[in-house]
Motif scaffolding. Structure first.
Motif, mmCIF file in Angstrom:
data_model
loop_
_atom_site.group_PDB
_atom_site.id
_atom_site.type_symbol
_atom_site.label_atom_id
_atom_site.label_comp_id
_atom_site.label_asym_id
_atom_site.label_seq_id
_atom_site.Cartn_x
_atom_site.Cartn_y
_atom_site.Cartn_z
ATOM 1 N N HIS A 79 -10.239 -5.933 -4.405
ATOM 2 C CA HIS A 79 -10.579 -6.690 -3.203
ATOM 3 C C HIS A 79 -12.072 -6.578 -2.897
ATOM 4 O O HIS A 79 -12.719 -7.572 -2.533
ATOM 5 N N GLN A 80 -12.618 -5.374 -3.028
ATOM 6 C CA GLN A 80 -14.039 -5.181 -2.760
ATOM 7 C C GLN A 80 -14.899 -5.998 -3.720
ATOM 8 O O GLN A 80 -15.966 -6.497 -3.340
ATOM 9 N N SER B 75 -2.616 1.067 -4.814
ATOM 10 C CA SER B 75 -3.298 0.627 -3.599
ATOM 11 C C SER B 75 -4.801 0.808 -3.736
ATOM 12 O O SER B 75 -5.589 -0.013 -3.253
ATOM 13 N N LYS C 80 -13.979 -8.816 -4.965
ATOM 14 C CA LYS C 80 -13.559 -10.220 -4.814
ATOM 15 C C LYS C 80 -12.895 -10.741 -6.090
ATOM 16 O O LYS C 80 -13.155 -11.867 -6.542
ATOM 17 N N MET D 266 -5.998 -2.044 -5.896
ATOM 18 C CA MET D 266 -6.108 -3.287 -5.128
ATOM 19 C C MET D 266 -7.297 -3.256 -4.187
ATOM 20 O O MET D 266 -7.951 -4.281 -3.953
ATOM 21 N N GLU D 267 -7.618 -2.064 -3.658
ATOM 22 C CA GLU D 267 -8.775 -1.928 -2.782
ATOM 23 C C GLU D 267 -10.063 -2.233 -3.543
ATOM 24 O O GLU D 267 -10.940 -2.958 -3.068
ATOM 25 N N ARG E 169 0.831 -1.204 0.000
ATOM 26 C CA ARG E 169 0.000 0.000 0.000
ATOM 27 C C ARG E 169 0.876 1.269 0.000
ATOM 28 O O ARG E 169 1.675 1.488 0.896
ATOM 29 N N MET F 204 -9.055 -10.588 -8.698
ATOM 30 C CA MET F 204 -7.624 -10.887 -8.619
ATOM 31 C C MET F 204 -6.863 -9.820 -9.402
ATOM 32 O O MET F 204 -7.316 -9.366 -10.464
#
Length: 454
Positions: free
Chosen positions: A416-417, A409, A419, A412-413, A393, A421
């Motif tokens: 991730h939210q 970052s 779900k 990636m956030e 991050r 890759m």
């Protein structure tokens, strides 16, 4: 394994019909056999009266007057037999018995008066056994009839009924499947509407006129509307909080400048904390704009948004004269909110443009499970051992150049939210290859759908 309503109804129908049919088939066999035995019994009782009438005493010997009885009793092994006994004398047998004897013991009652089922060398016989009185003498008359052909016919009839019954069950099952499918059409249409809602073709489910389904449709529409309102309220609340925080931060910055004149070290320490707090507010504002998993009724065409981003990047990096190669199908869409897509693709295209020498390549493709996006550049690239550090991050490998830091970052956030890759790989163009996989539906298998790179 998911259960099917139609499958469960079909299994229940088959089980019930087979049970009822088996019971009816068994009762039918018993009833037909009983009717046949009753008919034979009535005839044998009539024949017994005829035999009784034909019994007479001649030359001090009990005999049968052949003129009174049917010729079938004179034909050997004709299947119709009799024997009689007067008082305690000897048995007299019909010509048809051919020196045989009718069994009169261990018989099985068949429900008719004086009628038993006997077996002679494995052949079924119906035996009538009764006593009469004639001219002061006790006469016992025993009649028998071979019913093997009748049993064969009954068995054949039973199997024929079974075949017709199973054919009837099959027809009923087909009819039930057609009827159930007609009744479930509303559920099928509702499932299709839910798919359209998920893919963003519609914003709410259309109303239905079926009272069993209408409450479910209303609840889904209420949940969609409620989720949208909650998301808007959350964003507004975070935005208002961040906006309210900026005013005190501005006042603090001014006080820091005043403090710098008298205590530079103290001013520098406060300035670091102020910058950290400002960065935190900016980061939380960005996170507040991320919706997370796709909201129903949302569908963003990626090609259109990428074209707008490329126009903006071409203006920002006009001095580099970058060439943008875009290979995204017009039907490829982002399963979420437009702001998330702009934040995601904007950061990746910006980083690629920042480090590219002459060319940036953008590809996108989707299938039923997931969406795949690739952004590549022909810049200097990053050593493989440094990519993990870059994924941390806010980490930057080159502090003298902005980029490849907080933007990644944020990417990636968002991934991730949703779900998904996210990977950084070496590009065959020489620079960096940012590779994303985002699921289109819950628990979808994330598997690359892109064609091999040329």
């Amino acid at each position: 394994m998911m259960n099917s309503i139609q499958g469960r109804l079909n299994l229940a129908f088959i089980g019930l019909i087979l049970t009822l049919f088996t019971l009816l088939w068994f009762l039918q066999g018993m009833t037909v056999r009983e009717v046949a035995y009753e008919f034979i019994s009535a005839r044998m009782q009539s024949d017994a009266r005829t035999v009784l009438q034909a019994v007479m005493r001649k030359d001090n010997e009990w005999q049968i007057d052949a003129d009174y009885i049917s010729p079938v009793y004179t034909q050997p092994m004709s299947g119709h037999y009799y024997q009689f006994l007067v008082d305690d004398g000897q048995w007299k047998y019909s010509r048809s018995l051919w020196d045989e004897e009718i069994p009169t013991y261990d018989g099985k009652p068949v429900g008719q008066m004086n009628i038993n089922l006997q077996y002679k060398r494995g052949t079924p016989w119906l035996v009538y056994d009764n006593r009469f009185e004639k001219a002061g003498h006790q006469i016992r008359i025993v009649l028998a009839e071979d019913i093997s052909q009748i049993e064969a016919k009954l068995k054949s009839l039973s199997w024929w009924v079974a075949g017709v019954g199973f054919l009837f069950i099959l027809v009923l099952l087909i009819a039930q499947i057609i009827i159930i499918r007609g009744g479930l059409k509303s559920l099928t249409r509702m499932r299709q509407d839910i798919v359209k809602l998920k893919e963003g073709d519609i914003s709410t489910l259309p109303e239905v006129q079926i009272k069993e389904i209408a409450p479910l449709v209303n609840e889904i529409n209420y949940m969609v509307e409620s989720m949208s309102l909650r998301l808007d309220r959350s964003r507004h609340a975070v935005g208002n909080l961040a906006h309210a925080a900026k005013t005190p931060l501005t006042v603090i910055d001014r006080q820091i400048e005043t403090l710098r004149q008298s205590s530079p070290s103290c001013a520098n320490a406060l300035e670091q904390q102020s910058n950290a707090l400002r960065n935190l507010v900016d980061r939380e504002l960005t996170r507040a704009r991320i919706a997370g998993a796709a909201m129903p009724g949302q569908k963003v065409i990626i090609e259109e948004e990428v074209e707008k981003l490329i126009k903006a990047m071409s203006m920002i990096y006009r001095d580099k004269g970058l060439e943008y190669e875009v290979n995204i199908k017009s039907t490829t869409f982002f399963p979420g909110e437009r702001d998330d897509l702009i934040e995601l693709m904007g950061n990746l295209i910006d980083n690629a443009s920042k480090w590219a020498t002459t060319r940036v390549r953008i590809k996108g493709m989707m299938n039923e499970q997931c969406l795949e996006l690739c952004i590549e550049d022909d810049g200097p690239g990053i050593p493989a051992d440094k990519m993990t550090q870059l994924m941390s991050r806010g980490e930057r490998l080159d502090e003298s150049t902005t980029g490849h830091g907080l933007g990644l970052s944020i990417v990636m956030e968002i991934v991730h939210q949703y779900k998904g890759m996210f990977q950084l790989l070496p590009s065959d163009m020489g620079g960096l290859h940012a590779h994303l996989l985002l699921p289109r539906q819950l628990n979808a298998e994330l598997k690359s759908v892109m064609l091999p790179r040329q």
